[in-house]
Design a protein around this motif. Structure first.
Motif, PDB file in Angstrom:
ATOM      1  N   GLU A 125       0.828  -1.201   0.000  1.00  0.00           N
ATOM      2  CA  GLU A 125       0.000   0.000   0.000  1.00  0.00           C
ATOM      3  C   GLU A 125       0.868   1.259   0.000  1.00  0.00           C
ATOM      4  OE1 GLU A 125      -2.181  -1.011   3.495  1.00  0.00           O
ATOM      5  OE2 GLU A 125      -0.853   0.109   4.833  1.00  0.00           O
ATOM      6  N   ILE A 126       0.297   2.311  -0.564  1.00  0.00           N
ATOM      7  CA  ILE A 126       0.992   3.600  -0.672  1.00  0.00           C
ATOM      8  C   ILE A 126       0.332   4.614   0.256  1.00  0.00           C
ATOM      9  CG2 ILE A 126       1.623   5.505  -2.199  1.00  0.00           C
ATOM     10  CD1 ILE A 126       3.091   2.993  -2.942  1.00  0.00           C
ATOM     11  N   GLN A 127       1.136   5.260   1.067  1.00  0.00           N
ATOM     12  CA  GLN A 127       0.648   6.329   1.945  1.00  0.00           C
ATOM     13  C   GLN A 127       0.654   7.643   1.181  1.00  0.00           C
ATOM     14  OE1 GLN A 127      -0.224   6.374   5.580  1.00  0.00           O
ATOM     15  NE2 GLN A 127      -1.089   8.242   4.695  1.00  0.00           N
ATOM     16  N   VAL A 128      -0.491   8.321   1.150  1.00  0.00           N
ATOM     17  CA  VAL A 128      -0.566   9.644   0.518  1.00  0.00           C
ATOM     18  C   VAL A 128      -0.950  10.686   1.563  1.00  0.00           C
ATOM     19  CG1 VAL A 128      -1.133   8.730  -1.769  1.00  0.00           C
ATOM     20  CG2 VAL A 128      -2.981   9.335  -0.188  1.00  0.00           C
TER      21      VAL A 128
ATOM     22  N   GLU B 102      10.466 -13.194   1.049  1.00  0.00           N
ATOM     23  CA  GLU B 102       9.767 -13.945   0.004  1.00  0.00           C
ATOM     24  C   GLU B 102       8.383 -14.376   0.470  1.00  0.00           C
ATOM     25  OE1 GLU B 102      12.413 -17.146  -0.768  1.00  0.00           O
ATOM     26  OE2 GLU B 102      13.907 -15.890  -1.783  1.00  0.00           O
ATOM     27  N   MET B 103       7.564 -13.428   0.914  1.00  0.00           N
ATOM     28  CA  MET B 103       6.245 -13.799   1.421  1.00  0.00           C
ATOM     29  C   MET B 103       5.147 -13.236   0.517  1.00  0.00           C
ATOM     30  SD  MET B 103       7.851 -11.229   3.124  1.00  0.00           S
ATOM     31  CE  MET B 103       7.601  -9.512   3.585  1.00  0.00           C
ATOM     32  N   THR B 104       3.989 -13.898   0.560  1.00  0.00           N
ATOM     33  CA  THR B 104       2.785 -13.419  -0.100  1.00  0.00           C
ATOM     34  C   THR B 104       1.680 -13.377   0.944  1.00  0.00           C
ATOM     35  OG1 THR B 104       1.843 -15.565  -0.687  1.00  0.00           O
ATOM     36  CG2 THR B 104       3.530 -14.654  -2.175  1.00  0.00           C
ATOM     37  N   THR B 105       0.480 -12.986   0.511  1.00  0.00           N
ATOM     38  CA  THR B 105      -0.635 -12.965   1.457  1.00  0.00           C
ATOM     39  C   THR B 105      -1.040 -14.374   1.867  1.00  0.00           C
ATOM     40  OG1 THR B 105      -2.190 -12.851  -0.387  1.00  0.00           O
ATOM     41  CG2 THR B 105      -1.550 -10.765   0.629  1.00  0.00           C
ATOM     42  N   ALA B 106      -0.512 -15.386   1.188  1.00  0.00           N
ATOM     43  CA  ALA B 106      -0.794 -16.777   1.549  1.00  0.00           C
ATOM     44  C   ALA B 106       0.244 -17.330   2.527  1.00  0.00           C
ATOM     45  CB  ALA B 106      -0.832 -17.646   0.297  1.00  0.00           C
ATOM     46  N   PHE B 107       1.145 -16.497   3.016  1.00  0.00           N
ATOM     47  CA  PHE B 107       2.248 -16.953   3.860  1.00  0.00           C
ATOM     48  C   PHE B 107       1.768 -17.792   5.046  1.00  0.00           C
ATOM     49  CE2 PHE B 107       4.818 -16.298   7.685  1.00  0.00           C
ATOM     50  CZ  PHE B 107       6.076 -16.700   7.265  1.00  0.00           C
ATOM     51  N   ILE B 108       0.835 -17.274   5.820  1.00  0.00           N
ATOM     52  CA  ILE B 108       0.401 -17.979   7.029  1.00  0.00           C
ATOM     53  C   ILE B 108      -0.311 -19.283   6.668  1.00  0.00           C
ATOM     54  CG2 ILE B 108      -1.139 -17.864   9.031  1.00  0.00           C
ATOM     55  CD1 ILE B 108      -0.427 -14.919   9.292  1.00  0.00           C
TER      56      ILE B 108
ATOM     57  N   GLU C 267       4.678  -2.880   3.131  1.00  0.00           N
ATOM     58  CA  GLU C 267       4.413  -4.282   2.800  1.00  0.00           C
ATOM     59  C   GLU C 267       3.548  -4.872   3.898  1.00  0.00           C
ATOM     60  OE1 GLU C 267       4.455  -7.767   0.894  1.00  0.00           O
ATOM     61  OE2 GLU C 267       6.220  -6.625   0.256  1.00  0.00           O
ATOM     62  N   CYS C 268       2.362  -5.358   3.514  1.00  0.00           N
ATOM     63  CA  CYS C 268       1.394  -5.864   4.500  1.00  0.00           C
ATOM     64  C   CYS C 268       0.946  -7.275   4.154  1.00  0.00           C
ATOM     65  CB  CYS C 268       0.177  -4.939   4.571  1.00  0.00           C
ATOM     66  SG  CYS C 268       0.570  -3.198   4.857  1.00  0.00           S
ATOM     67  N   SER C 269       1.844  -8.083   3.609  1.00  0.00           N
ATOM     68  CA  SER C 269       1.457  -9.395   3.095  1.00  0.00           C
ATOM     69  C   SER C 269       1.244 -10.442   4.178  1.00  0.00           C
ATOM     70  CB  SER C 269       2.511  -9.897   2.101  1.00  0.00           C
ATOM     71  OG  SER C 269       2.559  -9.059   0.964  1.00  0.00           O
ATOM     72  N   ILE C 270       1.806 -10.246   5.369  1.00  0.00           N
ATOM     73  CA  ILE C 270       1.615 -11.226   6.442  1.00  0.00           C
ATOM     74  C   ILE C 270       0.244 -10.972   7.058  1.00  0.00           C
ATOM     75  CG2 ILE C 270       2.522 -12.223   8.569  1.00  0.00           C
ATOM     76  CD1 ILE C 270       4.384 -12.580   6.219  1.00  0.00           C
ATOM     77  N   GLN C 271      -0.743 -11.752   6.587  1.00  0.00           N
ATOM     78  CA  GLN C 271      -2.132 -11.560   6.994  1.00  0.00           C
ATOM     79  C   GLN C 271      -2.741 -12.886   7.417  1.00  0.00           C
ATOM     80  OE1 GLN C 271      -4.377  -9.743   3.838  1.00  0.00           O
ATOM     81  NE2 GLN C 271      -2.894  -8.104   3.500  1.00  0.00           N
ATOM     82  N   ARG C 272      -3.724 -12.787   8.292  1.00  0.00           N
ATOM     83  CA  ARG C 272      -4.502 -13.948   8.702  1.00  0.00           C
ATOM     84  C   ARG C 272      -5.959 -13.534   8.749  1.00  0.00           C
ATOM     85  NH1 ARG C 272      -6.797 -15.235  12.812  1.00  0.00           N
ATOM     86  NH2 ARG C 272      -5.930 -13.547  14.037  1.00  0.00           N
ATOM     87  N   ARG C 273      -6.803 -14.320   8.076  1.00  0.00           N
ATOM     88  CA  ARG C 273      -8.221 -13.971   7.944  1.00  0.00           C
ATOM     89  C   ARG C 273      -8.383 -12.568   7.378  1.00  0.00           C
ATOM     90  NH1 ARG C 273     -10.022 -16.028  13.956  1.00  0.00           N
ATOM     91  NH2 ARG C 273      -9.625 -18.243  13.666  1.00  0.00           N
ATOM     92  N   ASN C 274      -7.529 -12.233   6.412  1.00  0.00           N
ATOM     93  CA  ASN C 274      -7.564 -10.935   5.732  1.00  0.00           C
ATOM     94  C   ASN C 274      -7.260  -9.767   6.653  1.00  0.00           C
ATOM     95  OD1 ASN C 274      -8.456 -12.042   3.130  1.00  0.00           O
ATOM     96  ND2 ASN C 274     -10.366 -12.457   4.210  1.00  0.00           N
ATOM     97  N   GLN C 275      -6.715 -10.047   7.811  1.00  0.00           N
ATOM     98  CA  GLN C 275      -6.322  -8.971   8.724  1.00  0.00           C
ATOM     99  C   GLN C 275      -4.808  -8.987   8.882  1.00  0.00           C
ATOM    100  OE1 GLN C 275      -8.294  -8.965  12.596  1.00  0.00           O
ATOM    101  NE2 GLN C 275      -8.384  -6.744  12.482  1.00  0.00           N
ATOM    102  N   LYS C 276      -4.217  -7.812   8.770  1.00  0.00           N
ATOM    103  CA  LYS C 276      -2.760  -7.713   8.795  1.00  0.00           C
ATOM    104  C   LYS C 276      -2.213  -8.064  10.181  1.00  0.00           C
ATOM    105  CE  LYS C 276      -3.517  -4.066   5.487  1.00  0.00           C
ATOM    106  NZ  LYS C 276      -3.737  -2.621   5.331  1.00  0.00           N
ATOM    107  N   VAL C 277      -1.048  -8.715  10.177  1.00  0.00           N
ATOM    108  CA  VAL C 277      -0.420  -9.133  11.427  1.00  0.00           C
ATOM    109  C   VAL C 277       0.966  -8.497  11.575  1.00  0.00           C
ATOM    110  CG1 VAL C 277       0.385 -11.105  12.783  1.00  0.00           C
ATOM    111  CG2 VAL C 277      -1.671 -11.319  11.374  1.00  0.00           C
ATOM    112  N   VAL C 278       1.731  -8.507  10.491  1.00  0.00           N
ATOM    113  CA  VAL C 278       3.067  -7.898  10.470  1.00  0.00           C
ATOM    114  C   VAL C 278       3.151  -6.990   9.250  1.00  0.00           C
ATOM    115  CG1 VAL C 278       5.540  -8.322  10.221  1.00  0.00           C
ATOM    116  CG2 VAL C 278       4.158  -9.839  11.659  1.00  0.00           C
ATOM    117  N   GLU C 279       3.635  -5.786   9.462  1.00  0.00           N
ATOM    118  CA  GLU C 279       3.847  -4.852   8.351  1.00  0.00           C
ATOM    119  C   GLU C 279       5.269  -4.316   8.393  1.00  0.00           C
ATOM    120  OE1 GLU C 279      -0.476  -4.127   9.821  1.00  0.00           O
ATOM    121  OE2 GLU C 279       1.494  -4.063  10.779  1.00  0.00           O
ATOM    122  N   GLU C 280       5.733  -3.844   7.258  1.00  0.00           N
ATOM    123  CA  GLU C 280       7.060  -3.238   7.231  1.00  0.00           C
ATOM    124  C   GLU C 280       7.115  -2.155   6.161  1.00  0.00           C
ATOM    125  OE1 GLU C 280      10.285  -5.711   5.376  1.00  0.00           O
ATOM    126  OE2 GLU C 280       8.762  -7.281   5.511  1.00  0.00           O
ATOM    127  N   ALA C 281       8.080  -1.281   6.293  1.00  0.00           N
ATOM    128  CA  ALA C 281       8.314  -0.237   5.296  1.00  0.00           C
ATOM    129  C   ALA C 281       9.818   0.000   5.203  1.00  0.00           C
ATOM    130  CB  ALA C 281       7.596   1.066   5.694  1.00  0.00           C
TER     131      ALA C 281
END
Length: 665
Positions: free
Chosen positions: A210-213, A440-446, A228-242
């Motif tokens: 996602e892009i912050q404006v 090397e993660m995607t939203t399917a990581f978990i 980067e917000c790809s580490i998600q569970r049940r479509n809810q973010k768990v770990v983010e980074e920038a």
């Protein structure tokens, strides 16, 4: 500038806004429900106004009650935080009518971007690439199934007014569309008061970036890099980074420019976020725009040095942005771990109760390392079933990604939480996972890396060896203390031997300790490890240097040893004399109680419905009951075939963990 602002929210985001307002010399007003009477945001604000009973639909999202709080307090502006009324155009309209500034975007932008169907149409018109899907509203499950079959499985069922993973389901089959559609509608109605649904193609193996404006009311705008917000569970973010470890500069620029083009197309003013999914070839597709401050905004603040809450307040006050795009420089790397009141060992089900211990790591702000903890709780406080289960957002910053991850590992190990189930062990497991470390993660990581849920962490043997050495030395210190307290010190330390057997995770280590004033040399086999620490018996956190490497241990006392938690592992470490170890090996293991013929409530919650009756024969995987907790509906299914013998609970019943819902023959 405003003299007083009201924060129409609760928890950590309310506390976060209060901190910036205080630094700017602005007084703050908190609002609170019955459940939040003693909450941290109420304590921190300059004044507070009560707005109703615990359920959000009777307090925090009732516009009239919030408006009355504004009138009582005389607040000149309102910051909505995120969730609740933050993206409700009727709330923005009510504020405008009352001549109260909304610290957020114009009503028109909220309406355009808050409705996901409309936002995709506008994005397409603005030249932003979008995901294939059905842009119209969907009447019922039959129509949802027809559309899904036309698009092709898998599909994403989404609430038009949704956010935070509420009202969202992935459906891989016709049965999942029918079942998930109604559950998503119910969640959307409960969380947002709007049950409209739409469907789009679910892109497999995507990354969520996602892009912050940030835009002002004078047509100026900047983008502040990506998250980067790809580490998600049940479509809810768990770990983010920038920033993201995946993007290159060209893709970052293209995404940023498209995000700004969309913001300008709707006359956006304030902080906002444009979310994209990005495939393995760095093709990106517009997902949605969040017309508010994001939960994960701290990582952007840490790599840019821009206080987004301050900028939102200044924009709402009519000021021009003091920043241009050339001023935005990305410095270092930031991580955010969301600490949830969810038990990872029970399928991440919500956990409520009293925080008997809450000791976050010390916050640090230096040139080589930053530790930041945004929270809305305190030791002794209560985690309620009525609201989102997030306890805190732990953030670290360092000059590079590897060092930021290392700082997060250390901070997680030093975070003490007791009294409720929580996901600290899981967060530690993510930080050590090879795919995450490699970026090397995607939203399917978990789903891919923990297909059977989280069962804890198995540490490598060399790490267990260091823990064994640390525990042997700590046990010796505890034994010396015990003999002194008991008065059995006839010959100084004659009762405390040098030989100890340490057992943990099925391994047995024979240790010999040679202690001195500075620490101890612990010999295990052919290896001698130097152990040094200032730990004393009773301390629940130990930082121990073992062989020159520091391990951070959460320590609990058990008979003949310790309960040790570190790096996502939770283990019982026994330290015994050789004779004690010999006798312990002869003791039979305690058998767990048989609950195979019971359906137990897995979390504190409210029974929404029971789908079976006494005498019914059920099949494996069949839905048995639905429990609502923390704004989410959870379907409980049969693990095997059976016949219902007794129904112990019904709709409207409030249950605790492990209360029996059904009994089987």
């Amino acid at each position: 500038m405003f003299d007083k602002i009201l924060i129409a929210n609760r928890g950590e985001i309310a506390c976060r806004v209060i901190k910036t307002a205080r630094r700017m010399g602005i007084k703050t007003v908190a609002v609170y429900s019955d459940a939040d009477r003693d909450a941290l945001h109420v304590r921190m604000a300059d004044e507070a106004v009560h707005i109703g009973p615990p359920p959000a639909n009777q307090s925090y999202i009732v516009i009239e009650k919030v408006m009355e709080a504004i009138r009582q307090s005389g607040a000149q502006a309102v910051h909505p935080g995120y969730g609740f009324l933050s993206e409700n155009p009727k709330f923005a309209e009510a504020l405008e009518a009352a001549d109260v500034a909304f610290i957020g975007p114009p009503k028109g932008a909220i309406e355009a971007m808050g409705d996901k169907i409309t936002s995709k149409k506008i994005a397409a018109e603005a030249g932003v690439s979008t995901v294939p899907g059905h842009m119209g509203l969907i009447a019922d499950a039959d129509e949802a199934l027809k559309i899904s079959e036309e698009i092709g499985f898998p599909v994403m069922l989404k609430a038009s007014a949704g956010g935070g993973g509420k009202g969202m389901r992935i459906a891989w089959s016709a049965d999942e569309v029918r079942e998930g559609f109604q559950a998503s509608k119910n969640e959307a109605a409960s969380s947002f008061g709007d049950d409209r649904m739409f469907i789009e193609k679910f892109v497999t193996q995507p990354r969520h970036i996602e892009i912050q404006v940030l835009c002002d009311q004078h047509g100026n705008g900047v983008y502040l890099g990506e998250r980067e917000c790809s580490i998600q569970r049940r479509n809810q973010k768990v770990v983010e980074e920038a920033p993201s470890p995946f993007l290159d500069e060209a893709t970052r620029r293209a995404m940023g420019e498209q995000a700004l083009a969309l913001a300008h197309a709707v006359g956006y003013a304030s902080a906002g976020t444009v979310e994209f999914i990005v495939d393995g070839e760095r093709n990106f597709y517009f997902l949605e725009m969040n017309t508010r401050l994001q939960v994960e905004h701290p990582v952007t603040e840490l790599i840019t040095g821009v206080d987004l809450v301050e900028q939102m307040i200044r924009v709402a006050n009519g000021e021009r942005l003091a920043l241009t795009q050339d001023d935005i420089k990305l410095d270092g790397w930031a991580m955010e771990s969301r600490l949830y009141a969810e038990d990872p060992y029970r399928g991440f089900l919500p956990s409520i109760g009293r925080l008997t211990r809450y000791r976050p790591p010390e916050e640090v702000s230096g040139p080589e390392r930053v530790v930041r903890n945004d929270t809305g709780v305190f030791e002794g406080g209560e985690i309620s079933m009525f609201y989102d289960p997030m306890i805190a957002k732990l953030c670290t910053w360092a000059p590079d990604r590897g060092t930021a991850i290392a700082a997060m590992r250390d901070a997680l190990d030093g975070f003490e939480v007791e009294g409720i189930g929580h996901n600290l062990p899981f967060l530690s497991a993510v930080m050590d996972h090879p795919k995450f470390v490699a970026g090397e993660m995607t939203t399917a990581f978990i789903a891919e890396e923990f297909p059977d849920g989280f069962q804890g962490v198995s540490l490598p043997e060399d790490h267990l060896r260091r823990i064994a050495a640390a525990c042997a030395a700590m046990h010796r210190v505890a034994e010396i203390r015990r003999t002194r307290v008991s008065g059995r010190m006839d010959n100084h330390e004659r009762k405390v031997g040098a030989d100890w057997i340490v057992t943990l995770n099925g391994l047995r280590f024979e240790t010999r300790i040679a202690a001195d004033r500075g620490g101890a040399d612990v010999t295990i086999g052919e290896e001698t490890l130097r152990v040094e620490s200032d730990w004393t018996p009773g301390d629940q956190l130990a930082r121990v240097s073992v062989g020159g490497e520091v391990v951070v241990l959460k320590v609990g006392k058990i008979t003949q040893g310790f309960r040790i938690r570190t790096r996502g592992a939770d283990m019982r470490v026994h330290v015994r004399t050789p004779r004690q170890a010999e006798l312990a090996a002869l003791m039979p293991e305690k058998q767990a109680a048989d609950t195979s013929k019971l359906l137990l409530c897995p979390m504190p919650g409210l029974i929404v419905r029971v789908d079976v009756a006494e005498g019914d024969e059920v099949q494996e995987g069949q839905a048995l009951a639905v429990v609502e907790a923390m704004k989410m509906e959870n379907i409980l299914r049969a693990e095997r075939k059976g016949v219902v013998a007794k129904v112990n609970a019904g709709p409207g019943d409030s249950l605790a963990v492990d209360d029996v819902i059904l009994e089987f023959e």
